[in-house]
Design a protein around this motif. Structure first.
Motif, mmCIF file in Angstrom:
data_model
loop_
_atom_site.group_PDB
_atom_site.id
_atom_site.type_symbol
_atom_site.label_atom_id
_atom_site.label_comp_id
_atom_site.label_asym_id
_atom_site.label_seq_id
_atom_site.Cartn_x
_atom_site.Cartn_y
_atom_site.Cartn_z
ATOM 1 N N LEU A 1 -16.037 15.923 -2.597
ATOM 2 C CA LEU A 1 -15.181 15.165 -3.499
ATOM 3 C C LEU A 1 -13.784 15.759 -3.542
ATOM 4 C CD1 LEU A 1 -14.901 12.882 -5.574
ATOM 5 C CD2 LEU A 1 -15.752 14.462 -7.328
ATOM 6 N N GLU A 2 -13.745 17.090 -3.524
ATOM 7 C CA GLU A 2 -12.440 17.763 -3.539
ATOM 8 C C GLU A 2 -11.668 17.444 -2.263
ATOM 9 O OE1 GLU A 2 -10.594 22.288 -4.046
ATOM 10 O OE2 GLU A 2 -12.766 21.949 -3.932
ATOM 11 N N GLU A 3 -12.345 17.409 -1.078
ATOM 12 C CA GLU A 3 -11.679 17.080 0.176
ATOM 13 C C GLU A 3 -11.193 15.642 0.181
ATOM 14 O OE1 GLU A 3 -14.552 17.981 3.132
ATOM 15 O OE2 GLU A 3 -14.293 20.179 2.989
ATOM 16 N N LEU A 4 -12.036 14.747 -0.398
ATOM 17 C CA LEU A 4 -11.640 13.340 -0.458
ATOM 18 C C LEU A 4 -10.390 13.158 -1.292
ATOM 19 C CD1 LEU A 4 -12.188 10.354 0.146
ATOM 20 C CD2 LEU A 4 -13.721 10.326 -1.854
ATOM 21 N N LEU A 5 -10.312 13.830 -2.419
ATOM 22 C CA LEU A 5 -9.134 13.724 -3.278
ATOM 23 C C LEU A 5 -7.911 14.268 -2.578
ATOM 24 C CD1 LEU A 5 -10.669 14.748 -6.755
ATOM 25 C CD2 LEU A 5 -9.978 12.467 -6.008
ATOM 26 N N ASN A 6 -8.085 15.354 -1.828
ATOM 27 C CA ASN A 6 -6.948 15.909 -1.078
ATOM 28 C C ASN A 6 -6.464 14.918 -0.015
ATOM 29 O OD1 ASN A 6 -6.842 18.278 -2.534
ATOM 30 N ND2 ASN A 6 -8.314 19.318 -1.187
ATOM 31 N N GLU A 7 -7.443 14.275 0.685
ATOM 32 C CA GLU A 7 -7.094 13.297 1.712
ATOM 33 C C GLU A 7 -6.355 12.112 1.118
ATOM 34 O OE1 GLU A 7 -6.844 11.976 5.580
ATOM 35 O OE2 GLU A 7 -7.540 13.904 4.810
ATOM 36 N N MET A 8 -6.786 11.668 -0.060
ATOM 37 C CA MET A 8 -6.131 10.545 -0.716
ATOM 38 C C MET A 8 -4.708 10.894 -1.103
ATOM 39 S SD MET A 8 -9.162 8.973 -3.125
ATOM 40 C CE MET A 8 -8.081 7.681 -3.701
ATOM 41 N N LYS A 9 -4.507 12.154 -1.500
ATOM 42 C CA LYS A 9 -3.155 12.581 -1.852
ATOM 43 C C LYS A 9 -2.259 12.645 -0.621
ATOM 44 C CE LYS A 9 -4.340 15.300 -5.927
ATOM 45 N NZ LYS A 9 -4.339 16.660 -6.530
ATOM 46 N N LEU A 10 -2.828 13.086 0.524
ATOM 47 C CA LEU A 10 -2.014 13.249 1.729
ATOM 48 C C LEU A 10 -1.782 11.911 2.443
ATOM 49 C CD1 LEU A 10 -3.579 16.558 3.123
ATOM 50 C CD2 LEU A 10 -1.373 16.286 1.952
ATOM 51 N N HIS A 11 -2.777 11.053 2.485
ATOM 52 C CA HIS A 11 -2.663 9.787 3.223
ATOM 53 C C HIS A 11 -3.137 8.643 2.344
ATOM 54 C CE1 HIS A 11 -2.029 12.293 6.774
ATOM 55 N NE2 HIS A 11 -3.137 12.989 6.437
ATOM 56 N N PRO A 12 -2.385 8.284 1.340
ATOM 57 C CA PRO A 12 -2.828 7.214 0.449
ATOM 58 C C PRO A 12 -2.954 5.867 1.159
ATOM 59 C CG PRO A 12 -0.552 7.805 0.009
ATOM 60 C CD PRO A 12 -1.061 8.807 1.004
ATOM 61 N N LYS A 13 -2.163 5.641 2.285
ATOM 62 C CA LYS A 13 -2.205 4.339 2.951
ATOM 63 C C LYS A 13 -3.543 4.095 3.633
ATOM 64 C CE LYS A 13 2.754 4.125 3.863
ATOM 65 N NZ LYS A 13 3.791 4.008 4.926
ATOM 66 N N ARG A 14 -4.220 5.118 3.873
ATOM 67 C CA ARG A 14 -5.535 4.945 4.482
ATOM 68 C C ARG A 14 -6.542 4.318 3.523
ATOM 69 N NH1 ARG A 14 -6.461 10.783 7.493
ATOM 70 N NH2 ARG A 14 -4.641 10.643 8.899
ATOM 71 N N PHE A 15 -6.241 4.396 2.263
ATOM 72 C CA PHE A 15 -7.232 3.955 1.279
ATOM 73 C C PHE A 15 -6.732 2.777 0.462
ATOM 74 C CE2 PHE A 15 -7.721 8.476 2.028
ATOM 75 C CZ PHE A 15 -9.055 8.581 2.387
ATOM 76 N N VAL A 16 -5.398 2.567 0.319
ATOM 77 C CA VAL A 16 -4.856 1.477 -0.493
ATOM 78 C C VAL A 16 -3.953 0.621 0.390
ATOM 79 C CG1 VAL A 16 -3.495 0.869 -2.505
ATOM 80 C CG2 VAL A 16 -4.953 2.905 -2.542
ATOM 81 N N HIS A 17 -4.163 -0.756 0.507
ATOM 82 C CA HIS A 17 -3.365 -1.712 1.287
ATOM 83 C C HIS A 17 -3.074 -2.904 0.421
ATOM 84 C CE1 HIS A 17 -4.287 0.550 4.968
ATOM 85 N NE2 HIS A 17 -5.569 0.579 4.539
ATOM 86 N N PHE A 18 -1.827 -3.216 0.186
ATOM 87 C CA PHE A 18 -1.494 -4.413 -0.592
ATOM 88 C C PHE A 18 -0.135 -4.899 -0.139
ATOM 89 C CE2 PHE A 18 0.237 -0.831 -2.803
ATOM 90 C CZ PHE A 18 1.488 -1.238 -3.184
ATOM 91 N N SER A 19 0.171 -6.226 -0.344
ATOM 92 C CA SER A 19 1.432 -6.854 0.059
ATOM 93 C C SER A 19 1.870 -7.807 -1.026
ATOM 94 C CB SER A 19 1.253 -7.624 1.373
ATOM 95 O OG SER A 19 2.456 -8.291 1.706
ATOM 96 N N LEU A 20 3.148 -7.742 -1.370
ATOM 97 C CA LEU A 20 3.667 -8.610 -2.418
ATOM 98 C C LEU A 20 3.829 -10.046 -1.930
ATOM 99 C CD1 LEU A 20 6.407 -6.279 -3.949
ATOM 100 C CD2 LEU A 20 4.140 -6.782 -4.856
ATOM 101 N N PHE A 21 3.988 -10.294 -0.581
ATOM 102 C CA PHE A 21 4.258 -11.642 -0.071
ATOM 103 C C PHE A 21 3.089 -12.199 0.750
ATOM 104 C CE2 PHE A 21 8.245 -9.332 -0.413
ATOM 105 C CZ PHE A 21 8.939 -10.162 -1.281
ATOM 106 N N GLY A 22 1.997 -11.635 0.610
ATOM 107 C CA GLY A 22 0.830 -12.175 1.296
ATOM 108 C C GLY A 22 0.811 -11.874 2.753
ATOM 109 N N LYS A 23 1.465 -10.804 3.201
ATOM 110 C CA LYS A 23 1.474 -10.423 4.601
ATOM 111 C C LYS A 23 0.105 -9.968 5.012
ATOM 112 C CE LYS A 23 3.972 -7.573 7.904
ATOM 113 N NZ LYS A 23 5.060 -6.580 8.093
#
Length: 319
Positions: free
Chosen positions: A284-306
């Motif tokens: 869990l600690e490694e996962l949290l570190n990974e999320m902090k270093l590479h947030p784009k790997r886990f969160v994807h969103f677009s304001l214009f529907g791209k």
């Protein structure tokens, strides 16, 4: 008829002899003109100064005199005295009566009293009566003082022996030590007196403070009494019972944990579970570190529907 001188002398001599005989008997307690007397006898080991012509009384009334006192001639009664006394009236008493010697006065004169008894055969002249001696005041005092005198003599002898022993034990050096001890004792008493005076002065100077202290102590005592009453009125028994129940439950839980029962017990006793929890925590600690270093790997969103192009790992550039 002429009376010759010889006849007168003879008559005078007879009268003188008669008066002498009468006087002698009168001094002995005998009255020749009373006719024959009724005499009785008694016997004593000691007559206590009783003599002929001593008064004989019955119930305080003089009834006769002591006629004769002589030693008993019987070998088995040697040293005893036979007292013969007269009774000049017709008073009757029995043979059980007692002839008692008593002190007629403080000057030491002795008399004989008949203590009459009227039971049994009446006494006849010449009969023997039982003899007794009544102790006078001086005899009683002497009898009581004799034991006391012996005790006093013993005490004096003991005291004398004690003093002799003390004189032998206490030499000059010991007497000097005793004097020094007495001097030290006087010093101690003097110091104690000074301390007592100091205490009195201290108490007198702090009398007001002591009074306040005592008042505070009294208030505290009253408060403690009220608290005691409150505790007495409170349901202490129920509280103690609940506390005992709680302690029992806690002991049961701790016992189960110690035996490895329940989740907490398994956690503490099962090494595998502990290892898994440790590994999970590490991942869990490694996962949290990974999320902090590479947030784009886990969160994807677009304001214009791209359209999401998906995740593409970045290739590190070679330098």
């Amino acid at each position: 008829m002429k009376i010759t001188r010889e006849l007168k002398t003879g008559i005078f001599a007879v009268v003188v002899i008669g008066l002498f005989i009468w006087g002698y008997n009168f001094l002995k307690g005998l009255n020749m003109f009373d006719g024959p007397l009724k005499t009785y006898k008694t016997e004593y080991a000691n007559v206590q100064g009783l003599n002929t012509a001593s008064v004989v009384t019955i119930n305080g009334v003089e009834v006769g005199k002591v006629v004769n006192i002589e030693f008993d001639k019987a070998p088995e009664r040697r040293g005893h005295l036979i007292v013969e006394f007269s009774v000049e009236n017709d008073f009757e008493f029995s043979k059980k009566s007692i002839a008692k010697i008593y002190s007629a006065s403080l000057m030491g004169g002795k008399s004989l009293a008949i203590v009459p008894s009227y039971e049994g055969e009446m006494a006849e002249p010449g009969d023997y009566l039982s003899g007794e001696i009544e102790s006078d005041i001086f005899s009683s005092v002497t009898e009581k003082l004799n034991p006391l005198q012996a005790k006093v003599e013993n005490v004096i002898v003991s005291a004398d022996s004690l003093m002799v022993g003390l004189n032998d034990i206490i030499d000059a050096k010991s007497r000097k030590s005793i004097k020094e001890s007495i001097a030290q004792l006087n010093s101690v008493v003097s110091n104690f007196k000074q301390v007592s005076q100091s205490v009195n002065t201290l108490v007198k100077n702090n009398e007001e403070k002591l009074g306040k202290t005592l008042n505070n102590a009294e208030v505290m005592t009253k408060n403690l009494a009220k608290l005691s009453d409150t505790l007495s009125n409170a349901n202490i028994g129920s509280m103690v019972k609940n506390l005992e129940t709680t302690v029992t439950s806690i002991n049961a839980i701790l016992t189960n944990v110690e035996q490895g029962k329940g989740s907490l017990g398994k956690l503490m006793k099962d090494d595998g579970m502990y290892t898994n929890l440790t590994n999970a925590s590490k991942e869990l600690e490694e996962l949290l570190n990974e999320m902090k270093l590479h947030p784009k790997r886990f969160v994807h969103f677009s304001l214009f529907g791209k359209k999401d192009k998906g995740y593409k790992p970045e290739v590190e550039k070679k330098q």
